[in-house]
Design an enzyme around this catalytic site. Sequence first.
Site, short mmCIF file in Angstrom:
data_model
loop_
_atom_site.label_atom_id
_atom_site.label_comp_id
_atom_site.label_asym_id
_atom_site.label_seq_id
_atom_site.Cartn_x
_atom_site.Cartn_y
_atom_site.Cartn_z
N GLU A 103 2.94 40.49 3.07
CA GLU A 103 4.39 40.05 2.97
C GLU A 103 4.92 39.39 3.97
O GLU A 103 5.72 38.39 4.06
CB GLU A 103 5.23 41.28 2.62
CG GLU A 103 4.86 41.95 1.24
CD GLU A 103 3.69 42.87 1.37
OE1 GLU A 103 3.42 43.47 0.28
OE2 GLU A 103 2.98 42.98 2.35
N ASP B 175 7.36 55.36 -9.45
CA ASP B 175 6.76 55.26 -8.39
C ASP B 175 7.17 56.00 -7.17
O ASP B 175 6.73 56.25 -6.10
CB ASP B 175 6.76 53.64 -8.08
CG ASP B 175 5.91 53.11 -9.10
OD1 ASP B 175 5.34 53.66 -10.05
OD2 ASP B 175 5.70 51.73 -8.80
#
Length: 317
Positions: A61, A120
């Site tokens: 990222e 999650d």
Amino acid sequence: MKKYTDTGKKDTRSGFGDGLTELGKKNKDVVALCADLTGSLKMDEFKDNHPERFFQVGIAEANMIGIAAGMTIGGKIPFTGTFANFSTGRVYDQIRQSVAYSGKNVKICASHAGITLGEDGATHQILEDIGLMKMLPGMTVINTCDYNQTKAATIAIADFEGPVYLRFGRPKVANFTPADQNFQIGKAVQLQEGNDVTIIATGHLVWEALQAAETLNAHGITADVINIHTIKPLDDEAILKSIKKTGCVVTAEEHNFLGGLGESVARVLATHHPAPQEFIATQDTFGESGTPEQLMDKYGLNASAIVSAVQKVIARK
């Protein structure tokens, strides 16, 4: 009271994907970068139609943000795509130095924001990203409420010069704003008018605010409901106009009450027109694993919580 209709539940990330697809067809300078989450960000169609303008950087990222910043120098308009947690917290230094400080025209597009990411769990459910991004000088922060608004915002930010953080979500939610809306960055949208309380909401909480207003109306309480899709720059004028009329406000967001929309509204009130305020937001806590509905209920991010907050804030007037 104007009645808004859910035309069918759709995920806001698909609004981003469809907006990006439309941009790809009409603006050759738009490029897209993704950090190994093409399907999750609904970027497949852009990738398939414009492979020469799509860059899969993998689980890197920070590198993605650096590449995007560099692309702007050549006149490209880069849209980066990954989860909100990885779009902000993981790469904050790169955003601060290479994008915000440098004033680069990068569009940081963040899916799976907030607690509605769901199962999650806390490691992926970022609840502090609005605060992180709004504190960066020159950064525009947008948090859309449904599929139609997310698509419109995605298209609109391509024509806006400067860094933008566009926040949206994972689950299918009510799609109720007009498909042909004119998305104006920094301009609040008044959804309905009332006299007793102002409800200012952003993101997934906008629909909940409308449901709360309907319940309140049945009990003789009328509410101004305002959709704040742009948290920075904030539409101070719209906020003050409403609260000067109603005398109190409830803010609602899928974010920590520290650093989010509510805190921005409180600043406006403290500076210009002090008034009672109640906050619908997470209370300085991390999330946990569960369905979006379970988590929104547990953390008080729904219509019933807004109704209770309205009753409380009206009593403080």
